[in-house]
Scaffold this motif. Structure first.
Motif, PDB file in Angstrom:
ATOM      1  N   ALA A 260      -1.530  -1.036 -10.933  1.00 20.46           N
ATOM      2  CA  ALA A 260      -0.658  -2.201 -10.820  1.00 20.46           C
ATOM      3  C   ALA A 260      -1.132  -3.119  -9.852  1.00 20.46           C
ATOM      4  CB  ALA A 260       0.953  -1.956 -10.904  1.00 20.46           C
ATOM      5  N   GLY A 261      -1.960  -2.564  -8.761  1.00 22.27           N
ATOM      6  CA  GLY A 261      -2.482  -3.355  -7.781  1.00 22.27           C
ATOM      7  C   GLY A 261      -2.127  -2.762  -6.455  1.00 22.27           C
ATOM      8  N   HIS A 262      -1.265  -1.677  -6.290  1.00 24.05           N
ATOM      9  CA  HIS A 262      -0.883  -1.103  -5.016  1.00 24.05           C
ATOM     10  C   HIS A 262      -2.192  -0.261  -4.623  1.00 24.05           C
ATOM     11  CE1 HIS A 262       3.518  -1.850  -5.400  1.00 24.05           C
ATOM     12  NE2 HIS A 262       3.435  -1.617  -6.702  1.00 24.05           N
ATOM     13  N   PRO A 263      -2.615  -0.927  -3.552  1.00 24.24           N
ATOM     14  CA  PRO A 263      -3.736   0.042  -2.926  1.00 24.24           C
ATOM     15  C   PRO A 263      -3.024   1.492  -2.609  1.00 24.24           C
ATOM     16  CG  PRO A 263      -3.391  -2.014  -1.598  1.00 24.24           C
ATOM     17  CD  PRO A 263      -2.294  -2.062  -2.405  1.00 24.24           C
ATOM     18  N   VAL A 264      -3.669   2.482  -3.175  1.00 26.31           N
ATOM     19  CA  VAL A 264      -3.251   3.801  -3.081  1.00 26.31           C
ATOM     20  C   VAL A 264      -4.203   4.737  -2.361  1.00 26.31           C
ATOM     21  CG1 VAL A 264      -2.578   6.056  -4.156  1.00 26.31           C
ATOM     22  CG2 VAL A 264      -2.112   3.893  -5.212  1.00 26.31           C
ATOM     23  N   VAL A 265      -3.831   5.036  -0.934  1.00 21.44           N
ATOM     24  CA  VAL A 265      -4.721   5.689  -0.131  1.00 21.44           C
ATOM     25  C   VAL A 265      -4.441   7.099   0.334  1.00 21.44           C
ATOM     26  CG1 VAL A 265      -5.967   5.558   2.074  1.00 21.44           C
ATOM     27  CG2 VAL A 265      -5.201   3.548   1.044  1.00 21.44           C
ATOM     28  N   ALA A 266      -5.233   8.125  -0.080  1.00 20.14           N
ATOM     29  CA  ALA A 266      -4.907   9.515   0.349  1.00 20.14           C
ATOM     30  C   ALA A 266      -5.502   9.714   1.968  1.00 20.14           C
ATOM     31  CB  ALA A 266      -5.488  10.399  -0.543  1.00 20.14           C
ATOM     32  N   LEU A 267      -4.565  10.300   2.619  1.00 20.86           N
ATOM     33  CA  LEU A 267      -5.054  10.666   3.956  1.00 20.86           C
ATOM     34  C   LEU A 267      -4.855  12.057   3.948  1.00 20.86           C
ATOM     35  CD1 LEU A 267      -5.737   9.804   6.995  1.00 20.86           C
ATOM     36  CD2 LEU A 267      -3.410   9.410   7.423  1.00 20.86           C
ATOM     37  N   ILE A 268      -6.010  12.882   3.801  1.00 18.04           N
ATOM     38  CA  ILE A 268      -5.940  14.191   4.013  1.00 18.04           C
ATOM     39  C   ILE A 268      -5.965  14.732   5.678  1.00 18.04           C
ATOM     40  CG2 ILE A 268      -6.843  16.586   3.273  1.00 18.04           C
ATOM     41  CD1 ILE A 268      -8.276  14.896   1.076  1.00 18.04           C
ATOM     42  N   VAL A 269      -4.936  15.373   6.085  1.00 20.63           N
ATOM     43  CA  VAL A 269      -4.754  15.722   7.527  1.00 20.63           C
ATOM     44  C   VAL A 269      -4.771  17.348   7.508  1.00 20.63           C
ATOM     45  CG1 VAL A 269      -3.612  13.727   8.155  1.00 20.63           C
ATOM     46  CG2 VAL A 269      -2.117  15.675   7.208  1.00 20.63           C
TER      47      VAL A 269
ATOM     48  N   GLY B  41      -2.342  12.847  -4.335  1.00 19.06           N
ATOM     49  CA  GLY B  41      -3.870  12.306  -3.519  1.00 19.06           C
ATOM     50  C   GLY B  41      -4.886  12.031  -4.310  1.00 19.06           C
ATOM     51  N   PHE B  42      -5.364  12.916  -5.446  1.00 17.18           N
ATOM     52  CA  PHE B  42      -6.465  12.603  -6.116  1.00 17.18           C
ATOM     53  C   PHE B  42      -6.449  11.430  -6.821  1.00 17.18           C
ATOM     54  CE2 PHE B  42      -9.881  16.072  -6.267  1.00 17.18           C
ATOM     55  CZ  PHE B  42     -10.827  15.325  -5.761  1.00 17.18           C
ATOM     56  N   GLN B  43      -5.372  10.802  -7.169  1.00 17.58           N
ATOM     57  CA  GLN B  43      -5.403   9.544  -7.885  1.00 17.58           C
ATOM     58  C   GLN B  43      -5.549   8.204  -7.177  1.00 17.58           C
ATOM     59  OE1 GLN B  43      -5.667   8.859 -11.130  1.00 17.58           O
ATOM     60  NE2 GLN B  43      -5.857  11.124 -11.437  1.00 17.58           N
ATOM     61  N   ALA B  44      -5.775   8.580  -5.870  1.00 18.03           N
ATOM     62  CA  ALA B  44      -5.806   7.178  -5.113  1.00 18.03           C
ATOM     63  C   ALA B  44      -7.217   6.382  -5.097  1.00 18.03           C
ATOM     64  CB  ALA B  44      -5.775   7.708  -3.610  1.00 18.03           C
ATOM     65  N   ASN B  45      -7.236   5.407  -4.674  1.00 17.35           N
ATOM     66  CA  ASN B  45      -8.405   4.321  -4.963  1.00 17.35           C
ATOM     67  C   ASN B  45      -9.379   4.935  -3.635  1.00 17.35           C
ATOM     68  OD1 ASN B  45      -5.736   2.525  -4.953  1.00 17.35           O
ATOM     69  ND2 ASN B  45      -7.268   1.240  -6.239  1.00 17.35           N
ATOM     70  N   GLN B  46      -8.698   5.202  -2.473  1.00 17.12           N
ATOM     71  CA  GLN B  46      -9.447   5.574  -1.307  1.00 17.12           C
ATOM     72  C   GLN B  46      -9.096   7.021  -0.960  1.00 17.12           C
ATOM     73  OE1 GLN B  46     -11.630   3.526   0.727  1.00 17.12           O
ATOM     74  NE2 GLN B  46     -12.254   2.481  -1.140  1.00 17.12           N
TER      75      GLN B  46
ATOM     76  N   PRO C  52       0.960  -1.338   0.110  1.00 18.21           N
ATOM     77  CA  PRO C  52       0.000   0.066   0.004  1.00 18.21           C
ATOM     78  C   PRO C  52       0.981   1.667   0.150  1.00 18.21           C
ATOM     79  CG  PRO C  52      -0.586  -1.374   1.969  1.00 18.21           C
ATOM     80  CD  PRO C  52       0.732  -1.824   1.162  1.00 18.21           C
ATOM     81  N   ILE C  53       0.300   2.270  -0.673  1.00 20.17           N
ATOM     82  CA  ILE C  53       1.002   3.610  -0.587  1.00 20.17           C
ATOM     83  C   ILE C  53       0.151   4.693  -0.067  1.00 20.17           C
ATOM     84  CG2 ILE C  53       1.756   5.626  -2.262  1.00 20.17           C
ATOM     85  CD1 ILE C  53       2.617   3.152  -4.412  1.00 20.17           C
ATOM     86  N   VAL C  54       0.493   5.081   0.917  1.00 17.60           N
ATOM     87  CA  VAL C  54      -0.449   6.269   1.661  1.00 17.60           C
ATOM     88  C   VAL C  54       0.021   7.678   1.211  1.00 17.60           C
ATOM     89  CG1 VAL C  54      -1.554   7.119   3.909  1.00 17.60           C
ATOM     90  CG2 VAL C  54      -1.051   4.657   3.344  1.00 17.60           C
ATOM     91  N   ALA C  55      -0.603   8.421   0.695  1.00 16.25           N
ATOM     92  CA  ALA C  55      -0.378   9.873   0.419  1.00 16.25           C
ATOM     93  C   ALA C  55      -1.078  10.682   1.498  1.00 16.25           C
ATOM     94  CB  ALA C  55      -0.797  10.354  -0.938  1.00 16.25           C
ATOM     95  N   VAL C  56      -0.023  11.230   2.329  1.00 17.03           N
ATOM     96  CA  VAL C  56      -0.460  12.184   3.451  1.00 17.03           C
ATOM     97  C   VAL C  56      -0.537  13.395   2.934  1.00 17.03           C
ATOM     98  CG1 VAL C  56       0.178  12.942   5.836  1.00 17.03           C
ATOM     99  CG2 VAL C  56       0.729  10.425   5.278  1.00 17.03           C
ATOM    100  N   VAL C  57      -1.627  13.893   2.857  1.00 22.03           N
ATOM    101  CA  VAL C  57      -1.961  15.351   2.376  1.00 22.03           C
ATOM    102  C   VAL C  57      -2.026  16.582   3.302  1.00 22.03           C
ATOM    103  CG1 VAL C  57      -3.413  16.535   0.485  1.00 22.03           C
ATOM    104  CG2 VAL C  57      -3.209  13.992   0.423  1.00 22.03           C
ATOM    105  N   ASP C  58      -1.100  17.544   3.197  1.00 22.69           N
ATOM    106  CA  ASP C  58      -1.180  18.809   3.681  1.00 22.69           C
ATOM    107  C   ASP C  58      -0.427  19.809   3.077  1.00 22.69           C
ATOM    108  OD1 ASP C  58      -1.246  20.639   5.620  1.00 22.69           O
ATOM    109  OD2 ASP C  58       0.448  20.029   6.744  1.00 22.69           O
ATOM    110  N   LEU C  59      -1.051  20.359   2.150  1.00 25.02           N
ATOM    111  CA  LEU C  59      -0.464  21.157   1.120  1.00 25.02           C
ATOM    112  C   LEU C  59      -1.136  22.516   0.869  1.00 25.02           C
ATOM    113  CD1 LEU C  59      -1.616  20.362  -2.059  1.00 25.02           C
ATOM    114  CD2 LEU C  59      -0.516  18.324  -1.569  1.00 25.02           C
ATOM    115  N   PRO C  60      -0.662  23.360   0.742  1.00 26.34           N
ATOM    116  CA  PRO C  60      -1.294  24.690   0.492  1.00 26.34           C
ATOM    117  C   PRO C  60      -1.826  24.964  -1.046  1.00 26.34           C
ATOM    118  CG  PRO C  60       0.973  25.420   0.646  1.00 26.34           C
ATOM    119  CD  PRO C  60       0.954  23.742   1.028  1.00 26.34           C
ATOM    120  N   SER C  61      -0.916  24.294  -1.889  1.00 22.16           N
ATOM    121  CA  SER C  61      -1.189  24.596  -3.326  1.00 22.16           C
ATOM    122  C   SER C  61      -0.308  23.831  -4.208  1.00 22.16           C
ATOM    123  CB  SER C  61      -1.648  25.960  -3.687  1.00 22.16           C
ATOM    124  OG  SER C  61      -0.334  26.542  -3.685  1.00 22.16           O
ATOM    125  N   GLN C  62      -0.179  24.004  -5.587  1.00 24.02           N
ATOM    126  CA  GLN C  62       0.794  23.897  -6.428  1.00 24.02           C
ATOM    127  C   GLN C  62       1.540  25.258  -6.205  1.00 24.02           C
ATOM    128  OE1 GLN C  62      -2.059  24.287  -7.292  1.00 24.02           O
ATOM    129  NE2 GLN C  62      -2.212  25.503  -9.300  1.00 24.02           N
TER     130      GLN C  62
END
Lengths: 273, 101, 266
Positions: free
Chosen positions: C121-130, C142-147, C83-93
């Motif tokens: 490819a089968g990696h569960p990709v999860v975005a965690l918006i903190v 983050g926005f390409q995550a499965n969950q 699994p890949i977890v994108a921990v999201v805390d970003l002001p913008s691009q």
């Protein structure tokens, strides 16, 4: 004799690219699938929500052309327009998997996410990118940025994912539009009134010279159609531009961000002059 | 934004539906659908409020000359009377042409 | 203070390592999996002066793609990929001139491509918006995550553009925008409203979103374990975003487009 592509609206452009008499529009104006979010905000909707999907033949092969209408809400992507893009790309992928190879052509004139539909616009742009990648593995997805609006915002990411990108001198490509950067970062960072500077960075000539787009064409229907047919004819490459992570690293390493080259020198710095 | 509805007497049925224009700055979109006999039924959605009378005058003048019995949906983004008349004429011309979609 | 850094530190089982100073990764045990966590964090010393506050700029986009592509998986069976977890805390691009010159749109496309490829490819990709998840930065990370999971906290904001800029561009005052958002849900800056759009797979209550304690970490880890399981069961494209109960309520127009076009396509 030349026929201007730029002077056509999105529908005119889409039909002009396909083989004569083969195009049929899907979810067209008389379906009246409007954005439900505009009227409550006192914004007049458009019957096709500013995206035109036309299925037909391109040099005899199955294709779908998806055109964004720059005159409606600055080509902004909302729930309906974004979903038209994403669904058409997904259906082309489905057909391609089922033995009917169907390429896609995107006519990208857009300021990005339509702010009146903020979060749903953003969500559909993510879905467009995902569907684009799904199709791109099977069949070419060719982007055309002819002008005059250019391609900015979230949809510039979709442009970066295209198998091949065709631009005119009148086309522009960038993540953030000049006004947005100026208001976020100040006029010293980016002067939105300095047209020479803007075109030297975002313009089609610069983007093709530096390898961020592939083909520069004149504003002519026949020339653009030939370029699109040729791009589709090349098929799916072994590796796409957006898959070359190492190359991106090398391009960044070649430039000192504190002292970047003049736009005119960038192609040489990147060994692409 | 304002929604206006008008009806004008009409006696010429169109050959087919027509679509012209775009609801972009200074322009309008016109959808024309063959409709009930004897009447031109017009719905205007306009971004500019308070021009009811101008719309009535412009449309009255148009439908006095082109007595097309059809439904007209106008999505307007601040078009001038000249542009409105032009788009309506284009829609009527397109609807009278035989053949294409 | 960086929520991204705090949450990565709290969730990590082991060291937190930088790919570049502004992109950090760590591993965390989630059930039987060892997930790779990735976050963008501020780097006040970045040579890219428009990307010092945690924005996704050129260097961050590249480092994110490297980090995602570097999560090995090819040797594992598809249902056991990490699994890949994108921990999201970003002001913008990052909004800047050198960013446009060198093609930030392209760099973000490289990141989006890497995330989408991992997902397919089968990696569960999860975005965690903190924290904040805005605009092109969130599209890339983050926005390409499965969950997608989010903390239910006032500091969590998902949007296409920050309030002041959105008001300016749409020619409204901030107060008018907030009033409008009460009637037009996709405009809202409230994460609970955002969650109702059908894009959020779990909205998590925590005690301290800035500096999570042990109970917060356990709760979020449990939620991540469930999200990974759902991702493995679910489709590898993003179609689940349209089948969620929230989407059935708020994305009627999306569903109508999909049904009509599918029928006409034949």
């Amino acid at each position: 004799m030349r026929f201007s592509f730029i002077e056509l609206d999105a529908r005119g452009r889409a039909f002009a690219l396909l083989d004569g008499g083969t195009g049929g529009e899907l979810c067209g104006p008389f379906e009246r699938i409007e954005s439900p979010w505009l009227e409550p905000q006192d914004v007049v909707p458009q019957s096709d929500d500013g995206v035109v999907v036309v299925r037909g033949k391109l040099d005899g092969r199955s294709a779908v052309v998806i055109g964004i209408e720059q005159a409606f809400q600055g080509g902004g992507i909302g729930e309906v327009s974004g979903m038209k893009l994403a669904t058409a790309l997904s259906l082309a992928a489905r057909d391609s998997r089922a033995g009917v190879p169907t390429a896609a052509v995107l006519l990208l004139e857009t300021g990005g996410v339509r702010l009146q539909e903020a979060n749903l616009g953003l969500a559909t742009v993510a879905e467009v990118c995902s569907a684009l990648l799904e199709l791109r593995a099977l069949q070419p997805v060719v982007g055309v940025i002819a002008g005059m609006l250019g391609c900015f915002g979230g949809m510039s990411i979709a442009a970066g994912l295209c198998t091949e990108l065709i631009m005119t001198r009148e086309g522009r490509l960038g993540l953030d539009g000049p006004q947005v950067i100026e208001s976020e970062a100040g006029v010293a960072e980016f002067d939105a009134s300095d047209h020479t500077m803007i075109w030297s960075i975002d313009g089609g000539t610069q983007r093709t010279r530096t390898g961020l787009a592939d083909v520069l064409v004149p504003d002519d229907v026949a020339a653009i159609r030939s370029a699109v047919i040729e791009a589709v004819g090349c098929g799916v490459p072994a590796e796409h531009r957006s898959q070359r992570i190492g190359e991106l690293g090398a391009l960044l390493a070649a430039v000192d961000p504190a002292d970047p080259p003049k736009p005119g020198d960038l192609a040489a710095v990147w060994g692409r002059g | 934004m304002q929604t206006l509805n008008f009806e004008f007497p009409a006696d010429r049925p169109p050959a087919r539906r027509a679509h012209v224009g775009v609801a972009g700055s200074g322009d309008l979109e016109v959808l024309m659908t063959p409709g009930p006999a004897g009447v031109a039924r017009v719905r205007v959605r306009t971004s500019v409020d308070g021009f009811d009378t101008v719309w009535r005058v412009v449309l009255e003048r148009f439908f006095a000359r082109h007595r097309v019995a059809a439904g007209f949906e106008l999505n307007d983004s601040g078009a001038t009377p000249g542009v409105v008349t032009l788009r309506l004429r284009q829609a009527v011309e397109e609807s009278m042409e035989e053949g294409s979609a | 203070m960086s929520r991204g850094r705090n949450w990565i530190r709290a969730l990590a089982d082991g060291e937190v390592s930088p790919v570049v100073p502004s992109v950090i990764t760590a591993d965390a045990r989630l059930g039987e999996d060892v997930a790779r966590l990735i976050a963008v964090v501020p780097d006040p010393g970045s040579p890219y002066h428009r990307a010092r506050k945690g924005e996704v700029g050129l260097r961050e986009a590249y480092a994110l793609a490297e980090a995602v592509a570097g999560v090995a998986g090819a040797h594992l069976p598809e249902d056991r990929r990490r699994p890949i977890v994108a921990v999201v805390d970003l002001p913008s691009q990052a909004y800047g001139r050198v960013e446009e010159l060198l093609g930030l749109h392209h760099a973000l496309a490289v990141t989006v491509d890497a995330y989408a490829r991992a997902r397919t490819a089968g990696h569960p990709v999860v975005a965690l918006i903190v924290g904040t998840a805005l605009s092109g930065g969130f599209l890339a990370h983050g926005f390409q995550a499965n969950q997608i999971l989010a903390l239910n906290d006032p500091g969590v904001v998902v949007h296409a553009m920050h309030r002041e800029a959105a008001a300016r561009v749409t020619l409204r005052s901030v107060a008018e925008l907030d009033e409008l958002a009460r009637r037009v849900p996709p405009l809202s800056y409230d994460v609970a409203d955002w969650a109702k759009l059908g894009l959020c797979d779990d909205l998590l209550e925590v005690g301290n979103a800035d500096e999570p304690d042990g109970a917060d970490v356990r709760k979020v880890k449990d939620a991540l374990v469930s999200a990974v399981a759902r991702a493995r069961r679910g489709p590898r494209d993003l179609s689940n975003r349209l089948t969620s109960p929230g989407a059935r309520r708020t994305r009627g127009a999306s569903l109508r487009v999909r049904e009509a076009m599918t029928a006409q396509w034949g």
